[in-house]
Structures are given as structure tokens and as C-alpha cells.
Design an enzyme around this catalytic site. Structure first.
Site, PDB file in Angstrom:
ATOM      1  N   HIS A  15     -10.600 -93.808  71.241  1.00 50.13           N
ATOM      2  CA  HIS A  15      -9.166 -93.536  71.039  1.00 50.13           C
ATOM      3  C   HIS A  15      -8.949 -92.729  69.756  1.00 50.13           C
ATOM      4  O   HIS A  15      -8.747 -93.294  68.683  1.00 50.13           O
ATOM      5  CB  HIS A  15      -8.431 -94.889  70.958  1.00 50.13           C
ATOM      6  CG  HIS A  15      -6.954 -94.790  71.147  1.00 50.13           C
ATOM      7  ND1 HIS A  15      -6.228 -95.756  71.803  1.00 50.13           N
ATOM      8  CD2 HIS A  15      -6.047 -93.854  70.758  1.00 50.13           C
ATOM      9  CE1 HIS A  15      -4.946 -95.415  71.814  1.00 50.13           C
ATOM     10  NE2 HIS A  15      -4.812 -94.262  71.171  1.00 50.13           N
TER      11      HIS A  15
ATOM     12  N   HIS B  53      -6.850 -89.320  68.115  1.00 53.94           N
ATOM     13  CA  HIS B  53      -5.876 -88.235  68.237  1.00 53.94           C
ATOM     14  C   HIS B  53      -6.368 -87.062  67.394  1.00 53.94           C
ATOM     15  O   HIS B  53      -6.390 -87.154  66.164  1.00 53.94           O
ATOM     16  CB  HIS B  53      -4.495 -88.687  67.758  1.00 53.94           C
ATOM     17  CG  HIS B  53      -3.893 -89.757  68.613  1.00 53.94           C
ATOM     18  ND1 HIS B  53      -3.127 -89.486  69.723  1.00 53.94           N
ATOM     19  CD2 HIS B  53      -3.957 -91.110  68.536  1.00 53.94           C
ATOM     20  CE1 HIS B  53      -2.744 -90.614  70.293  1.00 53.94           C
ATOM     21  NE2 HIS B  53      -3.235 -91.627  69.596  1.00 53.94           N
ATOM     22  N   LEU B  54      -6.769 -85.988  68.075  1.00 54.74           N
ATOM     23  CA  LEU B  54      -7.288 -84.808  67.349  1.00 54.74           C
ATOM     24  C   LEU B  54      -6.227 -83.709  67.210  1.00 54.74           C
ATOM     25  O   LEU B  54      -6.433 -82.748  66.490  1.00 54.74           O
ATOM     26  CB  LEU B  54      -8.543 -84.267  68.038  1.00 54.74           C
ATOM     27  CG  LEU B  54      -9.766 -85.203  67.966  1.00 54.74           C
ATOM     28  CD1 LEU B  54     -10.914 -84.647  68.797  1.00 54.74           C
ATOM     29  CD2 LEU B  54     -10.214 -85.402  66.526  1.00 54.74           C
ATOM     30  N   ARG B  55      -5.106 -83.871  67.931  1.00 57.15           N
ATOM     31  CA  ARG B  55      -3.901 -83.018  67.770  1.00 57.15           C
ATOM     32  C   ARG B  55      -4.044 -81.568  68.210  1.00 57.15           C
ATOM     33  O   ARG B  55      -3.051 -80.854  68.247  1.00 57.15           O
ATOM     34  CB  ARG B  55      -3.409 -83.040  66.307  1.00 57.15           C
ATOM     35  CG  ARG B  55      -3.211 -84.416  65.703  1.00 57.15           C
ATOM     36  CD  ARG B  55      -2.116 -85.198  66.400  1.00 57.15           C
ATOM     37  NE  ARG B  55      -1.713 -86.360  65.602  1.00 57.15           N
ATOM     38  CZ  ARG B  55      -1.221 -87.474  66.126  1.00 57.15           C
ATOM     39  NH1 ARG B  55      -1.056 -87.603  67.430  1.00 57.15           N
ATOM     40  NH2 ARG B  55      -0.858 -88.477  65.354  1.00 57.15           N
TER      41      ARG B  55
ATOM     42  N   HIS C 201      -1.128 -97.616  77.085  1.00 53.78           N
ATOM     43  CA  HIS C 201      -0.476 -98.012  75.819  1.00 53.78           C
ATOM     44  C   HIS C 201       0.511 -99.111  76.194  1.00 53.78           C
ATOM     45  O   HIS C 201       1.611 -98.831  76.667  1.00 53.78           O
ATOM     46  CB  HIS C 201       0.252 -96.793  75.233  1.00 53.78           C
ATOM     47  CG  HIS C 201       1.026 -97.085  73.988  1.00 53.78           C
ATOM     48  ND1 HIS C 201       0.693 -96.557  72.764  1.00 53.78           N
ATOM     49  CD2 HIS C 201       2.123 -97.840  73.753  1.00 53.78           C
ATOM     50  CE1 HIS C 201       1.538 -96.975  71.835  1.00 53.78           C
ATOM     51  NE2 HIS C 201       2.435 -97.756  72.419  1.00 53.78           N
TER      52      HIS C 201
ATOM     53  N   HIS D 135      -5.419-100.618  72.236  1.00 56.74           N
ATOM     54  CA  HIS D 135      -4.997-101.254  70.964  1.00 56.74           C
ATOM     55  C   HIS D 135      -4.145-102.532  71.098  1.00 56.74           C
ATOM     56  O   HIS D 135      -2.983-102.547  70.729  1.00 56.74           O
ATOM     57  CB  HIS D 135      -4.301-100.248  70.058  1.00 56.74           C
ATOM     58  CG  HIS D 135      -3.259 -99.357  70.702  1.00 56.74           C
ATOM     59  ND1 HIS D 135      -2.278 -99.810  71.548  1.00 56.74           N
ATOM     60  CD2 HIS D 135      -3.053 -98.021  70.591  1.00 56.74           C
ATOM     61  CE1 HIS D 135      -1.516 -98.797  71.924  1.00 56.74           C
ATOM     62  NE2 HIS D 135      -1.977 -97.702  71.353  1.00 56.74           N
TER      63      HIS D 135
ATOM     64  N   ASP E 179      -7.787 -95.513  67.119  1.00 56.38           N
ATOM     65  CA  ASP E 179      -6.434 -94.951  67.262  1.00 56.38           C
ATOM     66  C   ASP E 179      -6.118 -94.057  66.056  1.00 56.38           C
ATOM     67  O   ASP E 179      -4.995 -94.072  65.539  1.00 56.38           O
ATOM     68  CB  ASP E 179      -5.372 -96.045  67.430  1.00 56.38           C
ATOM     69  CG  ASP E 179      -4.017 -95.480  67.867  1.00 56.38           C
ATOM     70  OD1 ASP E 179      -3.950 -94.293  68.240  1.00 56.38           O
ATOM     71  OD2 ASP E 179      -3.027 -96.236  67.826  1.00 56.38           O
TER      72      ASP E 179
ATOM     73  N   HIS F 110      -0.991 -87.762  60.520  1.00 56.15           N
ATOM     74  CA  HIS F 110       0.370 -87.203  60.453  1.00 56.15           C
ATOM     75  C   HIS F 110       0.529 -86.371  59.201  1.00 56.15           C
ATOM     76  O   HIS F 110      -0.207 -86.548  58.228  1.00 56.15           O
ATOM     77  CB  HIS F 110       1.404 -88.333  60.474  1.00 56.15           C
ATOM     78  CG  HIS F 110       1.578 -88.941  61.822  1.00 56.15           C
ATOM     79  ND1 HIS F 110       2.181 -88.280  62.864  1.00 56.15           N
ATOM     80  CD2 HIS F 110       1.190 -90.144  62.312  1.00 56.15           C
ATOM     81  CE1 HIS F 110       2.166 -89.052  63.943  1.00 56.15           C
ATOM     82  NE2 HIS F 110       1.558 -90.192  63.638  1.00 56.15           N
TER      83      HIS F 110
END
Ligand code: DOR
Length: 433
Positions: free
Chosen positions: A62, A64-66, A181, A234, A313, A317
Site C-alpha cells: 500500500h 501512494h507514489l502520486r 478502504h 489499513h 499506506d 502530501h
């Protein structure tokens, strides 16, 4: 490709039950084998890792590589460099990018970009519904063919039970899980932290435990109905562990993950228990940090195998999306680089043994999604980490390789460091070795 010999380390490979001081050799990108005290060959790079732990590279289900679309938050390059620094050699890329990963060609495009920019292995996760909008199923069979490893509407629960039912039916065709989720947005009701006394004291709107547990119950019922393959992302509440435990006893094909932060932190972090800052937006995360009783139940679930594995996760940001009113802050923690040190708190406190922790970061996530990684077996991909479980270091987000500096742990001293990360026999991160 250079031959690498690591000498004198404590090699822990939970997949084979190995925990012994021995040499380990990588050659031509794969694990060549273990050898005790035999001499080294010509042209070999020899690293003395005496006093340290050698383990399979970590596998994160899990991340987030954006990229594509949000490269101001993270990119394949920065995110995978952060992964390497955290000991992760395989990361599963969440599809909540722009465009979202909805089709086989989106999966192929991501794999192409990763071949160019990534320093660790990137495995694409596709959406369940087009654009994550909860209206129409995505092309899951097409994505499976192109190399997707799972499907999720990432950051959002699959919107309707009818879609989730169909999506679970598709898992019988693709063999790939739906990772949900599990948070009912109506019950969450715009809450920004755990519902409870801390939220009341801070005057913040809470998310009750039931927002998660209602979603878990729905998904388990649909997994039972369809026989489909469900993965719960999660988990954060003790009640979820109870529901999951009962489902497992009934033999449902369900797996689950827990994050380092939900295992080790509580909603007190929002009131500054980690950072010393009241209303610490860096402790805002979805699902929210819960109570000590929840964290205890999650840990017990992990120890007993009710929860399969740990996943970060990792949610980078921009500073402006955190440096604002708590109510307006984006949820998420930049977690790849602190995961091991933070989890070692549990080992140092005597509440989790090191081999179980390593298993939960390696062979256990690999097995649940059917990936051929997370093991040092002869012939396996040459993915490994060298760890110093005792080394203390202070978290300085300014030094993160991730573009996401958002962590509630800034200034905290963690004990447990990653010294070396190797992917397919190539060193991708080196820290003091
Ligand atoms: O806190 C979170 N942030 N939880 C999620 O599920 C999504 C993630 C994000 O994308 O920022």
C-alpha cells in the site's frame, strides 16, 4: 552484475524459518545461497555485516507514489528512493493518480515509467471502478493481463454493495484481490480524527469506530456470498479484528493489513503526544489514529496471524496541505522512511519479536497477494536489507528522500535503522555500511 557477499550477519528469513549467523551470496541478480566461512571469489564485493541483521527486502502492499499527475507530492523516482531508504524493495502503487489506473494501457504506462525512474520494484494496483467514482467497474481483467496485482478504489470504500459484489465475482476470474478502504463515508460524516474524549477536548469532529466496522461487515458478507478474494486495507479498530477473526474461522478468503502508525500511535498524537504540538495535522490520517485498546488489539491480531501483514499506506502530501487548519488538512502520513524504526518500538518494548516483524514486512505480504518476493531462498530475486536493530536516529523530515515531509514523528528518536537495500542484486541504498 557484481557478485555480492555479505559476511557475518544474522540472517533472518522467516519464509524458510532461518535465523542464523551465516554468509549470504547474491549473484546475477538472485540469491545464490548461504555459506559459512568459505573464502570469497574474485571480483566479488564483500561487505562485513557482523552485528547486523540481513533480511529479505520489505514488500509494501500500500504505497501512494502520486505519479502520474501529482508530482508535486511525490514521483516514482522520489517515492521509490524513499522506499529503498526504508528497506522496501517492492511497492504496490495505489491507483489514485491522475489519470487513475483504470485500464490495461494505464498499467503498461505505469510499468514503463517505473522501468525508467524507479529504483525499487513497482507493482501497479488498478482501480475497482472507473476514476474511483463508484459508478462503473474498471477493466479489471484487462489490467490483470497487463500486470496489475490487485484492485482498489484507494482512499475510498467501493461505493455500493452491488459494485463490490460484482468486483468480488471478478476476483474468481482474475485471481487478484479487491483491497477495500473500509470506511463508510456517511458514518464517518466528515470527521477528522477518532471520535472520543480527545476529539471532544479539541473540539474536532470524530470518526466513530463503526464507520470502519460497518464497512468490514458489508465486505465480509459479500465475500461470503461470492466466494471472492477480499483484502481489507489499513484496519484500525479492535472491533474489526473481532469481525475478521470470526470470518477467518469460517474459512473466508480474506486477508488484511495494518499500518505502522495504527500499531504504534494513538489519537493522543493529534493532541501533540509525538510532536508536542496541539492540533498536529501531521497526525491526521484516514482511517484516524485510534485508542490504546485498538492499537493493542491490532498488535495481538498481527501476532496471532488474524492480520496478515504490515503495509505503510505511505501518503506524501505538500507542506501547504498540512500547514493549515486541522479541518482542512489532507489526511496521510509519509511513512516509508520511518516504518522500520517506528515498528522497532514494539520489538524494543518486548511486545513483538524481530522475526515476526520481519515476516510481517516480507513473506506475509508476498504470500497474501501471491507475489514471488519476500524470501532469501536460493534462486529468489536478490532483494535484501541489512538492518541495525539498535541504531538510534532522530527523525528529520528535511532529510527524507520522499517529497512528503508529513510525519508526526519529527524530532523523535527511533531505534532501528536500514543500512543497505539491494534490489535484484543491485545496491539501491547505502547508509554507513
Ligand atoms: O490517510 C490517508 N491518506 N489514507 C488514505 O487511505 C489515502 C491517503 C492519501 O492518498 O493521501
Amino acid at each position: 552484475m557484481a557478485r555480492i557477499r555479505l559476511t557475518g550477519g544474522r540472517v533472518i528469513d522467516p519464509a524458510s524459518g532461518l535465523d542464523d549467523v551465516t554468509d549470504l551470496v547474491l549473484d546475477e541478480g538472485v540469491v545464490k545461497g548461504l555459506s559459512r566461512g568459505s573464502g570469497s571469489a574474485d571480483g566479488e564485493t564483500v561487505l562485513d555485516v557482523s552485528g547486523y541483521v540481513v533480511a529479505p527486502g520489505f514488500v509494501d502492499l500500500h504505497t501512494h507514489l502520486r505519479e502520474p499527475g501529482f508530482e508535486d507530492m511525490e514521483s516514482l523516482r522520489s517515492g521509490t528512493r524513499a522506499a529503498a531508504a526504508g528497506g522496501f524493495t517492492t511497492v504496490c502503487a495505489m491507483p489514485d493518480t491522475s489519470p487513475t489506473t483504470d485500464t490495461g494501457s494505464d498499467v503498461e504506462a505505469l510499468l514503463r515509467m517505473a522501468r525508467r525512474d524507479a529504483v525499487v520494484r513497482v507493482l501497479p494496483v488498478g482501480t475497482v471502478t472507473k476514476h474511483r467514482e463508484g459508478r462503473e467497474l474498471s477493466e479489471m481483467a484487462d489490467m490483470a493481463e497487463a500486470g496489475a496485482v490487485a484492485f482498489t478504489d484507494s482512499g475510498r470504500m467501493v461505493k455500493t454493495g452491488a459494485l463490490m459484489r460484482r468486483a468480488l465475482e471478478y476476483t474468481l476470474l482474475t485471481g487478484l484481490p479487491i483491497a477495500d478502504h473500509v470506511e463508510d463515508p456517511d458514518i464517518a460524516g466528515g470527521g477528522v480524527m477518532n471520535e472520543g474524549p480527545t476529539a471532544t477536548r479539541l473540539g474536532l469532529r470524530g470518526v466513530p469506530h463503526e464507520a470502519e466496522e460497518v464497512a468490514v461487515a458489508r465486505d465480509l458478507a459479500l465475500a461470503r456470498l461470492t466466494g471472492g478474494r477480499l483484502h481489507l486495507a489499513h484496519l484500525s479498530t479492535a472491533g474489526s479484528i473481532g469481525l475478521l477473526g470470526r470470518a477467518r474461522e469460517q474459512g473466508l478468503a480474506v486477508s488484511a493489513e495494518v499500518t505502522p502508525h495504527h500499531l504504534t500511535l494513538t489519537d493522543a498524537a493529534v493532541a501533540g503526544s509525538e510532536s508536542g504540538r496541539l492540533y498536529d495535522a501531521n497526525a491526521r490520517v484516514s482511517p484516524p489514529l485510534r485508542t490504546l485498546e485498538d492499537a493493542e488489539a491490532l498488535l495481538q491480531g498481527l501476532r496471532e496471524g488474524v492480520i496478515d501483514c504490515i503495509a505503510t499506506d505511505h501518503a506524501p502530501h505538500r507542506i501547504i496541505d498540512k500547514n493549515c487548519e486541522f479541518d482542512d488538512a489532507a489526511p496521510g502520513i509519509s511513512g516509508l522512511e520511518t516504518a522500520f524504526g517506528l515498528l522497532m518500538r514494539l520489538v524494543h518494548a518486548g511486545r513483538l519479536d524481530l522475526a515476526t516483524l520481519i515476516a510481517a514486512l516480507t513473506v506475509r505480504p508476498s504470500r497474501v497477494w501471491g507475489l514471488p518476493y519476500g524470501t532469501l531462498a536460493r534462486g529468489a530475486p536478490g532483494d535484501l536489507v541489512v538492518l541495525d536493530p539498535a541504531q538510534a536516529w532522530t527523525v528529520d523530515p528535511g532529510r527524507f528522500l520522499s517529497k512528503g515531509k508529513n510525519t508526526p514523528l519529527a524530532g523523535q528518536t527511533l531505534r532501528g535503522a536500514v543500512l543497505l537495500t539491494v534490489v535484484n542484486g543491485t545496491v539501491v541504498y547505502r547508509n554507513g555500511l
